[in-house]
Scaffold this motif. Structure first.
Motif, short mmCIF file in Angstrom:
data_model
loop_
_atom_site.label_atom_id
_atom_site.label_comp_id
_atom_site.label_asym_id
_atom_site.label_seq_id
_atom_site.Cartn_x
_atom_site.Cartn_y
_atom_site.Cartn_z
N ALA A 95 0.85 -1.19 0.00
CA ALA A 95 0.00 0.00 0.00
C ALA A 95 0.89 1.24 0.00
O ALA A 95 1.94 1.27 0.66
N ALA A 96 0.46 2.27 -0.73
CA ALA A 96 1.26 3.50 -0.82
C ALA A 96 1.59 4.04 0.57
O ALA A 96 2.71 4.53 0.81
N ASP A 97 0.64 3.93 1.51
CA ASP A 97 0.88 4.45 2.87
C ASP A 97 2.08 3.79 3.53
O ASP A 97 2.70 4.37 4.42
N ASP A 98 2.38 2.55 3.12
CA ASP A 98 3.50 1.82 3.74
C ASP A 98 4.76 1.86 2.88
O ASP A 98 5.82 1.36 3.30
N PHE A 99 4.63 2.39 1.66
CA PHE A 99 5.75 2.29 0.70
C PHE A 99 6.83 3.34 0.96
O PHE A 99 8.02 3.05 0.92
N PHE A 100 6.38 4.59 1.18
CA PHE A 100 7.35 5.70 1.33
C PHE A 100 7.71 5.81 2.80
O PHE A 100 6.90 6.22 3.62
N THR A 101 8.95 5.45 3.16
CA THR A 101 9.29 5.31 4.57
C THR A 101 10.17 6.43 5.11
O THR A 101 10.35 6.56 6.31
N GLY A 102 10.73 7.26 4.24
CA GLY A 102 11.59 8.34 4.72
C GLY A 102 12.28 8.99 3.55
O GLY A 102 12.03 8.63 2.39
N MET A 103 13.14 9.96 3.85
CA MET A 103 13.81 10.71 2.78
C MET A 103 14.63 9.75 1.89
O MET A 103 15.56 9.09 2.39
N PHE A 104 14.30 9.67 0.62
CA PHE A 104 14.95 8.74 -0.31
C PHE A 104 14.87 7.29 0.15
O PHE A 104 15.68 6.46 -0.26
N GLU A 105 13.92 6.96 1.04
CA GLU A 105 13.80 5.60 1.56
C GLU A 105 12.43 5.04 1.21
O GLU A 105 11.43 5.74 1.30
N THR A 106 12.41 3.76 0.85
CA THR A 106 11.14 3.09 0.60
C THR A 106 11.14 1.72 1.27
O THR A 106 12.17 1.28 1.79
N ALA A 107 9.99 1.05 1.20
CA ALA A 107 9.87 -0.29 1.78
C ALA A 107 10.49 -1.36 0.89
O ALA A 107 10.51 -2.54 1.26
N LEU A 108 11.02 -0.98 -0.27
CA LEU A 108 11.58 -1.99 -1.19
C LEU A 108 12.81 -2.67 -0.61
O LEU A 108 13.67 -2.01 -0.03
N ALA A 109 12.88 -3.99 -0.82
CA ALA A 109 14.12 -4.71 -0.49
C ALA A 109 15.14 -4.44 -1.60
O ALA A 109 14.77 -4.00 -2.70
N ASP A 110 16.42 -4.71 -1.33
CA ASP A 110 17.48 -4.40 -2.30
C ASP A 110 17.25 -5.08 -3.64
O ASP A 110 17.62 -4.53 -4.68
N ASP A 111 16.69 -6.27 -3.60
CA ASP A 111 16.55 -7.03 -4.85
C ASP A 111 15.10 -7.05 -5.35
O ASP A 111 14.71 -7.94 -6.08
N GLU A 112 14.32 -6.05 -4.92
CA GLU A 112 12.91 -6.04 -5.30
C GLU A 112 12.69 -5.09 -6.49
O GLU A 112 13.27 -4.01 -6.54
N ILE A 113 11.84 -5.50 -7.40
CA ILE A 113 11.60 -4.71 -8.62
C ILE A 113 10.14 -4.27 -8.65
O ILE A 113 9.24 -5.11 -8.56
N ILE A 114 9.90 -2.98 -8.76
CA ILE A 114 8.53 -2.48 -8.93
C ILE A 114 8.08 -2.90 -10.32
O ILE A 114 8.81 -2.68 -11.31
N THR A 115 6.89 -3.46 -10.42
CA THR A 115 6.38 -3.85 -11.74
C THR A 115 5.27 -2.91 -12.21
O THR A 115 5.11 -2.68 -13.40
N ALA A 116 4.45 -2.41 -11.27
CA ALA A 116 3.33 -1.54 -11.67
C ALA A 116 2.80 -0.79 -10.46
O ALA A 116 3.13 -1.11 -9.31
N VAL A 117 1.98 0.21 -10.73
CA VAL A 117 1.27 0.93 -9.68
C VAL A 117 -0.20 0.96 -10.06
O VAL A 117 -0.54 1.33 -11.19
N ALA A 118 -1.08 0.54 -9.12
CA ALA A 118 -2.52 0.52 -9.39
C ALA A 118 -3.18 1.67 -8.62
O ALA A 118 -3.06 1.77 -7.40
N PHE A 119 -3.87 2.54 -9.38
CA PHE A 119 -4.56 3.69 -8.77
C PHE A 119 -6.06 3.44 -8.81
O PHE A 119 -6.64 3.33 -9.90
N PRO A 120 -6.74 3.37 -7.65
CA PRO A 120 -8.20 3.29 -7.69
C PRO A 120 -8.74 4.59 -8.29
O PRO A 120 -8.21 5.67 -8.02
N VAL A 121 -9.78 4.49 -9.11
CA VAL A 121 -10.31 5.69 -9.76
C VAL A 121 -11.12 6.49 -8.74
O VAL A 121 -12.08 5.98 -8.18
N PRO A 122 -10.72 7.73 -8.46
CA PRO A 122 -11.43 8.53 -7.45
C PRO A 122 -12.67 9.18 -8.03
O PRO A 122 -12.83 9.26 -9.25
N GLU A 123 -13.55 9.63 -7.13
CA GLU A 123 -14.68 10.45 -7.61
C GLU A 123 -14.18 11.85 -7.93
O GLU A 123 -14.57 12.45 -8.93
#
Ligand SMILES: Cc1cc2nc3c(=O)[nH]c(=O)nc-3n(C[C@H](O)[C@H](O)[C@H](O)COP(=O)(O)OP(=O)(O)OC[C@H]3O[C@@H](n4cnc5c(N)ncnc54)[C@H](O)[C@@H]3O)c2cc1C
Ligand code: FES
Ligand code: FES
Lengths: 264, 155
Positions: free
Chosen positions: A141-169
């Motif tokens: 979840a985006a809320d858990d992804f961005f963890t600090g300045m230039f820091e994310t929840a990604l592991a060193d060997d993890e590859i982002i494949t896509a981002v899914a955005f729910p369509v807002p009103e």
């Protein structure tokens, strides 16, 4: 720039294998941040794994109530995409406001969020719209992804494949851009939809954050009037040659009201 | 050393490069196409703009190997049969350059704009040139040249 071994795999699995097989491997997306970093010798990976030839990572599709954007999709593609413009115009406009035309032709959503620059635009989109980051290992979840300045929840060997955005009103994004780079001095995404009422602020602090007071106020009625008196304290905000913490705190309120008004 | 192959200005080329070789280094140093300039080397100024598969990019911030298999067009590749490209002709006609250092990048960037938006207004042109810095002209004549080229290219 120190030299490195260059890999150009054709699939995510091959990219993961190349990354884990390297002494000190790094992924290369649009290169708009990484190549400058290598030139300055702030990084000296043994191997670069270029994601540019992986067709699966590019493109935009609708999936149920969400818009799913491949990690290697450029800012220009997001800005010009008919379904993004129709379903989440605030996201298309955000992508269109990144840097300049040539940066938008190369820079990617995956590279931008993996880098998590405190002044980048996309973090506000992901948190402000309640997006989900897909990687080759899991969904975050985006809320858990961005963890600090230039820091994310990604592991060193993890590859982002896509981002899914729910369509807002409703959704609106407004930024006060640095006139030279167009990075956000302060940017605010405000939305209401399946992910609830969300307000995310980029540029102001060390990392994107949600504004609970504004979300509560907008919960009672999504209008700029509802947030007339909502603001943030300057404590903990960024202060640099572009703007003081006090000025950024002021801009948060202004951009918030403009974003809500832009959401319509 | 890795081998890179691409089509540059319509000609198939192959060369040996290092992983770190930039596209602009490959163009200038190996192919002697020195029309593409390096101003800042930090993706700010746009002097190095070329087209890769039809899109304008800053060749100082792309590896040659990222363009493997691609079609690349540089400032040397846009004149046809000894006739300047309409964008080059418009820059000449409207005095859209002084020292000329930024010009190759300006021209390549402006052609990409017109490919996407054949009738840009002045504001859209100025916005598009965000990534191209000129230290001489003050931009007015560059904008005029692009407006004139747009009118000519629409026919
Ligand atoms: C002149 C200029 C102006 C800019 N202005 C703005 C602006 O106004 N707003 C803004 O938001 N940004 C701005 N940027 C940044 C731009 O948006 C870039 O897209 C972004 O910094 C990095 O994306 P990239 O695709 O180029 O990634 P790269 O530079 O290739 O990679 C960045 C980092 O992400 C990692 N990475 C890349 N892809 C993945 C993946 N799929 N999975 C895991 N890790 C990955 C890389 O290993 C690297 O550490 C600007 C950049 C420049 C040069
Ligand atoms: S030399 Fe490439 S942008 Fe300045
Ligand atoms: S003409 Fe001299 S920099 Fe543009």
């Amino acid at each position: 720039m120190y030299n490195f071994n260059h890999h150009r795999p054709g699939s995510v699995d091959e990219a993961a294998a190349a990354l884990s097989g390297a002494d000190d491997g790094k992924l290369l997306a649009g290169g708009m941040t990484l190549i400058a970093t290598l030139k300055q010798r702030l990084a000296s990976p043994s191997d670069l794994v270029d994601l540019g030839a992986i067709a699966d990572l590019k493109g935009i599709r609708e999936d149920g109530g969400a818009i799913v954007i491949g990690a290697m999709t450029t800012h220009a593609t997001v800005a010009g995409d008919a379904s993004v413009k129709a379903k989440i115009p605030a996201l298309a406009a955000l992508a269109d406001g990144i840097g300049d035309a040539q940066v938008r032709n190369c820079g990617t959503i995956g590279g931008s969020i993996a880098n998590n620059d405190p002044a980048a635009d996309y973090p506000a989109a992901l948190v402000g719209l309640g997006a989900t980051v897909h990687t080759n290992k899991r969904e975050i979840a985006a809320d858990d992804f961005f963890t600090g300045m230039f820091e994310t929840a990604l592991a060193d060997d993890e590859i982002i494949t896509a981002v899914a955005f729910p369509v807002p009103e409703k959704a609106g994004y407004q930024k006060f851009a640095n006139p030279a780079s167009r990075y956000a001095i302060v940017g605010v995404m405000a939305s209401s939809g399946p992910a609830g009422v969300r307000v995310a602020v980029t540029g102001a602090g060390p990392c994107v954050f949600r504004l609970a007071d504004a979300e509560a106020a907008l919960g009672g009625g999504f209008s700029a009037d509802a947030v007339t008196n909502v603001g943030v304290a300057a404590d903990g905000l960024n202060s640099d040659l572009h703007a003081s913490a006090e000025y950024r705190a002021h801009l948060v309120g202004v951009m918030l009201r403009r974003a809500v008004a832009a959401a319509g | 050393m890795p081998t890179v192959s691409m089509t540059v200005n319509g000609r198939a080329v192959t060369g040996e490069v290092e992983g770190r070789t930039l596209l602009v280094e490959f163009l200038r140093e190996q192919l002697s196409l020195t029309g593409t300039h390096v101003g800042c080397d930090t993706s700010q100024c746009g002097a190095c703009v070329v087209h890769v598969n039809g899109e304008s990019v800053k060749s100082c911030s792309m590896l040659a190997l990222q363009a493997d298999g691609a079609g690349v067009t540089t400032i040397e590749g846009i004149a046809q049969n000894g006739e300047l490209h309409p964008m080059q002709e418009a820059f000449r006609e409207h005095h859209g350059l002084q020292c000329g250092f930024c010009t190759p990048g300006m021209v390549m960037s402006a052609i990409d704009l017109l490919n996407k938006n054949p009738s840009p207004d002045e504001g859209e042109i100025r916005e598009w040139l965000e990534g191209n810095i000129c230290r001489c002209t003050g931009y007015h004549n560059i904008v005029k040249a692009i407006q004139s080229a747009a009118a000519n290219m629409r026919g």
